[in-house]
Motif scaffolding. Structure first.
Motif, PDB file in Angstrom:
ATOM      1  N   PRO A 290      38.583  53.299  44.253  1.00  0.00           N
ATOM      2  CA  PRO A 290      38.426  52.228  43.536  1.00  0.00           C
ATOM      3  C   PRO A 290      37.130  52.202  42.698  1.00  0.00           C
ATOM      4  O   PRO A 290      36.210  53.065  42.827  1.00  0.00           O
ATOM      5  CB  PRO A 290      37.788  51.056  44.610  1.00  0.00           C
ATOM      6  CG  PRO A 290      37.260  51.727  45.666  1.00  0.00           C
ATOM      7  CD  PRO A 290      37.900  53.260  45.704  1.00  0.00           C
ATOM      8  N   GLY A 291      36.863  51.572  41.614  1.00  0.00           N
ATOM      9  CA  GLY A 291      35.914  51.436  40.535  1.00  0.00           C
ATOM     10  C   GLY A 291      35.870  52.447  39.552  1.00  0.00           C
ATOM     11  O   GLY A 291      35.031  52.384  38.606  1.00  0.00           O
TER      12      GLY A 291
ATOM     13  N   TYR B 265      36.908  42.549  42.439  1.00  0.00           N
ATOM     14  CA  TYR B 265      36.629  43.680  43.322  1.00  0.00           C
ATOM     15  C   TYR B 265      36.181  44.915  42.832  1.00  0.00           C
ATOM     16  O   TYR B 265      35.528  45.633  43.251  1.00  0.00           O
ATOM     17  CB  TYR B 265      37.847  43.681  44.260  1.00  0.00           C
ATOM     18  CG  TYR B 265      37.969  44.812  45.360  1.00  0.00           C
ATOM     19  CD1 TYR B 265      37.135  44.598  46.247  1.00  0.00           C
ATOM     20  CD2 TYR B 265      38.496  46.018  45.020  1.00  0.00           C
ATOM     21  CE1 TYR B 265      37.293  45.799  47.459  1.00  0.00           C
ATOM     22  CE2 TYR B 265      38.572  47.113  45.890  1.00  0.00           C
ATOM     23  CZ  TYR B 265      37.731  46.998  47.085  1.00  0.00           C
ATOM     24  OH  TYR B 265      37.953  48.008  47.941  1.00  0.00           O
ATOM     25  N   GLY B 266      36.886  45.153  41.558  1.00  0.00           N
ATOM     26  CA  GLY B 266      36.659  46.494  40.817  1.00  0.00           C
ATOM     27  C   GLY B 266      35.331  46.628  40.223  1.00  0.00           C
ATOM     28  O   GLY B 266      34.610  47.669  40.668  1.00  0.00           O
ATOM     29  N   PHE B 267      34.585  45.620  39.691  1.00  0.00           N
ATOM     30  CA  PHE B 267      33.533  45.166  39.370  1.00  0.00           C
ATOM     31  C   PHE B 267      32.438  45.829  40.537  1.00  0.00           C
ATOM     32  O   PHE B 267      31.475  46.615  40.500  1.00  0.00           O
ATOM     33  CB  PHE B 267      33.011  44.057  38.719  1.00  0.00           C
ATOM     34  CG  PHE B 267      32.942  44.214  37.133  1.00  0.00           C
ATOM     35  CD1 PHE B 267      31.899  44.476  36.302  1.00  0.00           C
ATOM     36  CD2 PHE B 267      34.586  44.101  36.594  1.00  0.00           C
ATOM     37  CE1 PHE B 267      32.207  44.326  34.901  1.00  0.00           C
ATOM     38  CE2 PHE B 267      34.734  44.105  35.163  1.00  0.00           C
ATOM     39  CZ  PHE B 267      33.586  44.350  34.306  1.00  0.00           C
TER      40      PHE B 267
ATOM     41  N   LEU C 173      43.014  46.462  37.763  1.00  0.00           N
ATOM     42  CA  LEU C 173      42.622  44.907  37.350  1.00  0.00           C
ATOM     43  C   LEU C 173      41.550  45.052  36.441  1.00  0.00           C
ATOM     44  O   LEU C 173      40.297  45.569  36.801  1.00  0.00           O
ATOM     45  CB  LEU C 173      42.430  44.224  38.524  1.00  0.00           C
ATOM     46  CG  LEU C 173      43.691  43.844  39.480  1.00  0.00           C
ATOM     47  CD1 LEU C 173      43.326  43.070  40.724  1.00  0.00           C
ATOM     48  CD2 LEU C 173      44.376  42.717  38.588  1.00  0.00           C
ATOM     49  N   GLY C 174      41.478  44.384  35.004  1.00  0.00           N
ATOM     50  CA  GLY C 174      40.367  44.238  34.410  1.00  0.00           C
ATOM     51  C   GLY C 174      39.778  45.745  34.050  1.00  0.00           C
ATOM     52  O   GLY C 174      38.660  45.988  33.486  1.00  0.00           O
ATOM     53  N   GLY C 175      40.938  46.411  33.925  1.00  0.00           N
ATOM     54  CA  GLY C 175      40.708  48.079  33.524  1.00  0.00           C
ATOM     55  C   GLY C 175      39.980  48.802  34.354  1.00  0.00           C
ATOM     56  O   GLY C 175      39.758  50.117  34.043  1.00  0.00           O
ATOM     57  N   ILE C 176      39.908  48.276  35.796  1.00  0.00           N
ATOM     58  CA  ILE C 176      38.850  49.137  36.711  1.00  0.00           C
ATOM     59  C   ILE C 176      40.120  49.419  37.894  1.00  0.00           C
ATOM     60  O   ILE C 176      40.831  48.402  38.341  1.00  0.00           O
ATOM     61  CB  ILE C 176      37.847  48.351  37.422  1.00  0.00           C
ATOM     62  CG1 ILE C 176      36.930  48.286  36.008  1.00  0.00           C
ATOM     63  CG2 ILE C 176      37.165  49.169  38.312  1.00  0.00           C
ATOM     64  CD1 ILE C 176      35.754  47.547  36.496  1.00  0.00           C
ATOM     65  N   SER C 177      39.958  50.500  38.546  1.00  0.00           N
ATOM     66  CA  SER C 177      41.099  50.827  39.555  1.00  0.00           C
ATOM     67  C   SER C 177      40.488  49.897  40.831  1.00  0.00           C
ATOM     68  O   SER C 177      39.421  49.702  41.291  1.00  0.00           O
ATOM     69  CB  SER C 177      41.240  51.983  40.082  1.00  0.00           C
ATOM     70  OG  SER C 177      39.804  52.586  40.498  1.00  0.00           O
ATOM     71  N   ASP C 178      41.470  49.404  41.635  1.00  0.00           N
ATOM     72  CA  ASP C 178      41.269  48.358  42.745  1.00  0.00           C
ATOM     73  C   ASP C 178      41.393  49.282  44.124  1.00  0.00           C
ATOM     74  O   ASP C 178      41.313  48.825  45.409  1.00  0.00           O
ATOM     75  CB  ASP C 178      41.841  47.278  42.928  1.00  0.00           C
ATOM     76  CG  ASP C 178      43.475  47.561  42.982  1.00  0.00           C
ATOM     77  OD1 ASP C 178      43.851  48.399  43.353  1.00  0.00           O
ATOM     78  OD2 ASP C 178      44.075  46.126  43.050  1.00  0.00           O
TER      79      ASP C 178
END
Lengths: 378, 378, 378, 378
Positions: C217-218, D109-111, C295-300
């Protein structure tokens, strides 16, 4: 990529002109979690603020910085940090006559050739005020390097013929002297020389030196993004810089291999595990540092030493020959409020650009080995 | 972006090690339609070829270049040009003992700190052979600049204390002398000095100067991609460079404004329409060129003059103190085939990097004004 | 920066044309210390090799890869890895008549408009052979991701109207089937359909799907270098791709918020300290994965699921109307050796581009927090 | 390079969070000489302004833009254009409870996984307000393209199941309808469907289509910076986009070569010299445009047609299951002011990103041939 950005991972983008609404910078790629407030940045900006004494322009600007984004509850969030300073004391009328001609030693002619016209008010984008964005960003980079124990310190090395003597180096003087010189006796002579320059309606060049202590080894990317190549670009991107030296600099061209090679010296016994560097050896020690801490474009863990030579302020009151748009030349006298010497206010700019460059390459180096990936992702 | 690429629009990526299978470069962004063959490139490579005389390494390499892509029916197609030279004379055994220690003045220690281990054969990626890719790419950039009338010429400015006298500048000597020096008398003294270096098992530093004639004005991007900043990075990215100067260079720090400002001079009457530059004025003339053709990071149409200071070859036969992996230091003697001076073979590298940088910024400047867009797209 | 490079930190530069001397790639920024040999890369290249069966071009190429640099004693050194494949079976004469006209559905006209002329032999740079460089680089990226436990798997999702049924997903079939389809029954129908296409002298489109398991993630940089934005560019950069979907893809446009939001689910009790992620929470679980892991361009941390739609091969034997250089149109029939379907050979290209993109952003994310800097530099 | 910049030559850098001091963008590389004022930009921003009707968030923001730099006497100067909008109606308290949990369908969550913590106020940097910077920059790009005759037009293609009928396309409706739909009858049905969504406390997805008319041929860089690859990245970088299509898009996967290849058609007689394109042929005509104006990554001079699928707004009032920091899940209801549909306000964002991308590649293409260099520099 269009000229106003610097750095790859810690990336700054500056904007603004001397006599527009303000000057700013967007810092993208600052790691999250750094404690940061406006005071951290203001301390750096105050070092380049105009009007501090008679050796700097009399323009009055508080240059109070505002953090517009990227900090939440006192810490950086990892998102872009937008910093801005409003221009207050814009006397554009001082510059109205400059519109019709090109000043010697200035970027006027080049800007017109490039863009077809220019913002002639106070140099527009080529003004020294552009460096506000660099200094603000440099304050952040310096603070972050400080968290890792790396200290960046710039100072005035020489003004005209007057040079600091390393034997008289007094670090405590730097931030507490008019000219940011670490040698009291040299500064006294420099001040007399500058008085002479003002009287003669001319200006003086000088050198700024920057020292990086407690540097990590292994920083710098072969082959085009060598640490020295990136530092070289960083310093040459400051207006008025005409030469950059690393370590012994120009003198190496007159040196011989057995003199110039820094010999290694026996390490003292390892005090503890903490003294072990990544590859299993203790930090190397050298008998000298002619290399200025960089070999093959990579830091060796010694102190980094770089210098930039600044030309004399091109704006002087003395009569000069300008080129007019009709192709004729005429004598002009430049009015406005100018510094007889760029160097003291440029000290913090050199420090800022050095810090930004080192931080950027330090971030870059985090991806150099598979072992480091395991340390982050396992 | 990972260190082995240079340039934005004319972009080169080099690869290869001293003792691997070969050395190469991919040139991306070369405009289509340039006439190009292997001979164009070979002429440049021959100027840096080893084994030319006793002042260069005795390694025997033909360094014959092969064009692998990007050229069709004798012209560049606009797609990547891949160029390669095979290594032939790799005596890796010469280097087997280097694996166990770090040589003074070399990148060995830094590479190990960065990557955890290194290709120790002949310096690996930090070898001077890496510059083959630069020189091959530079041959293309130089040819393209030549089509626009811009000429780039580098030469040896000094070796140790022996400096060329500008009054004795003989352009025809450059490519026909052992040391690429334009001053015959200086070269004779330099050769004697180098004999002495060889005898003393040491090496010498020196300076390379590069002159760009018939330069277009308006080239260079404010503020971080200034022409001088990009040239500075280009030259500092060459191994062994410890200082770079533009125009008067370091001397500006001891100069005064009224001396350093290049005054404009009256233009001679316009001979014809062709002499009109874009913004409606004729090309500016200056009474001097202390600025080396660059003001505010933008070319002013004068000749560009830059210099790089090279340190002495770090590989010397004399006994030196190396650091071993166990942290102890011992005396070593470097074997292998090394140059007593880097400068003569670096001349063409400086010329190549200068040409690449100028071409890249020349391409970039094509998008500077809406008027230029109309000229291409209407 | 001139179009033939991809990635920021793990950066690849491809070169070569269909009928030139060869095809290659330079991989810069690969972390040092990865075990790598030519077999690792050959396994990937064999999956896109022509001539495997009657559904692929009959051109005969071994596509044997050679590692030219960047690997020493079986491990990557951190310096550029140059990989090359020689072209063997170049029957340029097949293409001689193509020089005079522009084929429908091909890049011929655009290349001529862009560059003024083109390498007309087999599509030159726009040939599918260009993807050899991507696949070779992707083999390295996949191996490195594997070291971190991340697995990237692509397969044929559909051919024409024939679509794999997720309920029949058999992973073991993918590399052991003619069309790289995980559903045996679907593949049988697809083969019949392709026979029909060949008979009708036409070609078919299809979809490739790619699954990334055990993702961290991240990963992904807000806001323009979102993970999905970078993957989108990666897949659209493959010739013939006309649509890209993430997760539910197009279907989200017809969905409602309460259906499309993936609800979180209670975590099972933490088994051990090792299950703690950086921010102190255990890895999140979701009841569904409409979002495809981003989500939001970032892996979860969920599986990533992406798809690319490929158009039918434009080279078909059937009569078509081509534009000739004189502006007239005439019926032509394309000879040469072409695939009736691009999809099966494109599977490994999609896998390669996905792996490269994810690795690049994974490296980038290493610099996201001050805490990570401390982990590397303290 | 750290995620908040887009474009190579026309390069934008955005900054700002939903509930910080403001939102802004720096546009670097805009050619000099374009007439520009705040009204030009405001017209675009007003199209994405909140609070326009009940289908958009009720947050009240004038979103009045200020030009802080880069424009002098009504024209762009070639230096960075800094644009800013202050946040006015920041009701941070609405979001205080969001700090403790991760919302389904959001980037929360990703952030946290990426940065260790986040600005939880209104999504912070992942808020739709971030697009203000894109739209402001897009207004400039659109105006510049307009100077060259290129027109970019986006509109709502579908909302939920309700799709516009191309036969009812009424361009004049786009800017004068609540949902930016060119089909009156479809919009009426869409409004009824949205009322239903609001009543059911949920949200809807939809599609935005963008049309580029009078496009120049030859735009797009093979192979990684294909026009479609760059457009793909541009649209996927907009939050909530889960699929992008070019031309026929997904449908090509079910198409056959003889259907999908756009056949060329005979040109009408050349009217005048002006109709000659660079390579000596008249502009090609095609019988269809399944390719959406792009072949092999390069524009062919036909209209460009692209579409983006937007997911339903994740913020819905209905009860959902959120993950809390302690690893447990609980039912939550999201308060705050949210849109039941993202699409209408995203229309101008798609138009902006398309314009920025096309302008960037148009600038890039100016350096494609030696002939173009001669046109600028001779």
């Amino acid at each position: 990529m269009a000229g106003s950005s610097f750095g790859t991972l810690f990336r700054i983008t500056t904007w603004g002109e001397s006599h527009g609404k303000g000057i700013g910078v967007v810092v993208d790629g600052c790691p999250a979690g750094l404690s940061l407030n406006e005071e951290d940045i203001q301390l750096f900006l105050d070092r380049r603020k105009p009007g501090q004494n008679k050796y700097t322009t009399q323009r009055q600007e508080a240059d109070a910085v505002e953090i517009l984004s990227g900090v939440f509850e006192g810490r950086t969030t990892g998102t872009p940090i937008s910093l801005m300073v409003f221009n207050k004391d814009q006397r554009s009328k001082d510059y109205s006559d400059i519109a019709s001609y090109y000043r010697p030693g200035h970027a006027d002619y080049g800007f017109d050739q490039k863009y077809g016209f220019r913002d002639y008010r106070g140099g527009g984008r080529s003004s020294g005020r552009e460096t506000i964005g660099r200094v603000a960003a440099g304050a952040i980079a310096s603070k972050l390097l400080g968290e890792l124990g790396i200290q960046v310190t710039a100072y005035t090395k020489s003004i005209g013929m007057v040079e600091c003597d390393p034997a008289h180096f007094d670090r405590s003087r730097i931030l507490n002297s008019k000219l940011y010189m670490p040698d009291e006796e040299a500064e006294e002579r420099a001040l007399l020389f500058l008085d002479e320059c003002i009287e003669k309606q001319t200006s003086s060049g000088g050198m700024v030196e920057c020292l990086v202590e407690h540097m990590k080894p292994g920083i710098g990317e072969p082959v085009f993004d060598k640490l020295d190549a990136c530092l070289g670009k960083a310093l040459f991107s400051i207006g008025a810089v005409k030469a950059v030296e690393i370590g012994d600099g120009l003198a190496v061209s007159r040196s011989m291999g057995h003199e110039n090679n820094d010999q290694f010296t026996e390490l003292s016994p390892a005090p503890a595990d903490a003294s072990q560097t990544e590859s299993g050896t203790r930090r190397a020690q050298k008998a000298a540092n002619h290399a200025g801490g960089i070999l093959g474009g990579i830091s060796d863990g010694s102190n980094i030493l770089i210098r930039a030579a600044f030309k004399p302020t091109p704006s002087i009151s003395r009569a000069q020959t300008a080129l007019f748009q009709d192709g004729t030349c005429h004598e002009i006298r430049i009015k406005g409020r100018h510094d007889p010497i760029i160097v003291p206010r440029a000290v913090v700019v050199v420090e800022a650009m050095t810090a930004i460059t080192i931080l950027d390459l330090l971030l870059w180096n985090m991806t150099a080995t598979l072992d480091k990936l395991h340390r982050i992702y396992d």
